[in-house]
Each structure stands twice: as C-alpha cells, then as structure tokens.
Motif scaffolding. Structure first.
Motif, PDB file in Angstrom:
ATOM      1  N   ALA A  74       0.688  -1.327   0.034  1.00  0.00           N
ATOM      2  CA  ALA A  74       0.061  -0.104   0.012  1.00  0.00           C
ATOM      3  C   ALA A  74       0.824   1.387  -0.118  1.00  0.00           C
ATOM      4  O   ALA A  74       0.434   2.329  -0.556  1.00  0.00           O
ATOM      5  CB  ALA A  74      -0.650  -0.038   1.328  1.00  0.00           C
ATOM      6  N   GLN A  75       2.012   1.332   0.711  1.00  0.00           N
ATOM      7  CA  GLN A  75       3.004   2.314   0.609  1.00  0.00           C
ATOM      8  C   GLN A  75       4.070   2.391  -0.361  1.00  0.00           C
ATOM      9  O   GLN A  75       5.071   3.144  -0.323  1.00  0.00           O
ATOM     10  CB  GLN A  75       3.410   2.213   2.231  1.00  0.00           C
ATOM     11  N   ASN A  76       4.292   1.243  -1.330  1.00  0.00           N
ATOM     12  CA  ASN A  76       5.151   0.873  -1.988  1.00  0.00           C
ATOM     13  C   ASN A  76       6.689   1.007  -1.496  1.00  0.00           C
ATOM     14  O   ASN A  76       7.711   1.798  -1.962  1.00  0.00           O
ATOM     15  CB  ASN A  76       5.035   1.947  -3.130  1.00  0.00           C
ATOM     16  N   THR A  77       6.553   0.403  -0.380  1.00  0.00           N
ATOM     17  CA  THR A  77       7.931   0.664   0.539  1.00  0.00           C
ATOM     18  C   THR A  77       8.366  -0.948   0.783  1.00  0.00           C
ATOM     19  O   THR A  77       7.616  -1.712   0.955  1.00  0.00           O
ATOM     20  CB  THR A  77       7.668   1.390   1.809  1.00  0.00           C
ATOM     21  N   VAL A  78       9.805  -0.983   0.732  1.00  0.00           N
ATOM     22  CA  VAL A  78      10.362  -2.378   1.269  1.00  0.00           C
ATOM     23  C   VAL A  78      11.329  -1.840   2.149  1.00  0.00           C
ATOM     24  O   VAL A  78      11.865  -0.921   2.329  1.00  0.00           O
ATOM     25  CB  VAL A  78      11.266  -2.757  -0.121  1.00  0.00           C
ATOM     26  N   TYR A  79      11.405  -2.769   3.364  1.00  0.00           N
ATOM     27  CA  TYR A  79      12.295  -2.977   4.392  1.00  0.00           C
ATOM     28  C   TYR A  79      13.211  -3.876   4.461  1.00  0.00           C
ATOM     29  O   TYR A  79      13.089  -4.991   4.055  1.00  0.00           O
ATOM     30  CB  TYR A  79      11.429  -2.834   5.710  1.00  0.00           C
ATOM     31  N   LEU A  80      14.493  -3.610   5.045  1.00  0.00           N
ATOM     32  CA  LEU A  80      15.328  -4.553   5.359  1.00  0.00           C
ATOM     33  C   LEU A  80      15.632  -4.441   6.870  1.00  0.00           C
ATOM     34  O   LEU A  80      16.477  -3.458   7.280  1.00  0.00           O
ATOM     35  CB  LEU A  80      16.564  -4.392   4.551  1.00  0.00           C
ATOM     36  N   GLN A  81      15.436  -5.345   7.752  1.00  0.00           N
ATOM     37  CA  GLN A  81      15.768  -5.591   9.210  1.00  0.00           C
ATOM     38  C   GLN A  81      16.983  -5.988   9.126  1.00  0.00           C
ATOM     39  O   GLN A  81      17.114  -7.491   8.712  1.00  0.00           O
ATOM     40  CB  GLN A  81      14.590  -6.207   9.875  1.00  0.00           C
ATOM     41  N   MET A  82      17.943  -5.711   9.817  1.00  0.00           N
ATOM     42  CA  MET A  82      19.334  -6.196   9.866  1.00  0.00           C
ATOM     43  C   MET A  82      19.713  -6.349  11.143  1.00  0.00           C
ATOM     44  O   MET A  82      19.809  -5.381  11.986  1.00  0.00           O
ATOM     45  CB  MET A  82      20.563  -5.403   9.101  1.00  0.00           C
TER      46      MET A  82
END
Length: 121
Positions: A74-82
């Motif tokens: 919905a937000q066109n967002t990708v996350y990377l939790q490191m």
C-alpha cells in the motif's frame, strides 16, 4: 518513471541492528520485485535480499537468519531489518525495484541512491 528513496543507514557496533527502508514514488505504476543489494568497499555489488509481489522472499547465504526483508504494498515501501551485524556487512546498501508504468506503458528497473552502513566498535 519510478523513483526510489532509501532511509535508515548509519553506524552501529558489531552485533547491533539497523532497519533500512526504501519508498517508491511515481505516477500510475506497479512494483513487482523489490530487492536490496550490498556493495562492500572495493567489492562488486551483490544481491542480499529480495521480495516479490506475492511476498515470497530470497536471501543470500551470508545474511540468512540475520536479515529480514518485507514490503508494504500500500505504501510501495520495502524494508530490510538487519540484526547481528558484523564488519563484513558494512558498505552501501542499494534498493532496486522492477516496475511497470501504465501511461505510458513502460517496464523498467529503478535504483535508489544508496545508504551507507558502518559496523565498527
């Protein structure tokens, strides 16, 4: 066209955590896969994690069990939790997205500007 902007880089001690995010913007588009690439100093850029439009994920062996990729369609967002970062994880992280725009009809690939991660004590 689609533009990508990354957030969340910084400096952390070994064993620490960071969360990167990447937001896509544009007009009348759909994002297919979204990926994170890592470029360590003096080395080539390599894919570390990706998530497809159906939510399936892929990871490089070097980050399995430590990194988690996710997306908010919905937000066109990708996350990377490191998590459990080590000095080998330092470098610049680039977001990449494969997309389709509808007016005009274009199939393309966009890259973010990169965000730097430093891991040192």
């Amino acid at each position: 066209q689609v533009q990508l902007v990354e957030y969340g880089g910084g400096s952390v001690q070994p064993g620490g955590s960071l969360r990167l995010s990447c937001a896509a913007s544009g007009s009348r588009f759909r994002i297919n896969s979204m990926n994170w690439h890592h470029q360590a100093p003096g080395k080539e850029r390599e894919l570390v994690a990706g998530v497809s439009s159906d939510g399936s994920t892929t990871y490089a062996d070097s980050v399995k069990g430590r990194f988690t990729v996710s997306r908010d369609n919905a937000q066109n967002t990708v996350y990377l939790q490191m998590n459990s970062l080590n000095p080998e994880d330092a470098g610049v992280y680039y977001c990449e997205a494969d997309y389709i725009t509808y007016d005009p009809l274009v199939v393309g690939r966009a890259w973010g500007q990169g965000t730097r991660v430093t891991v040192s004590s």
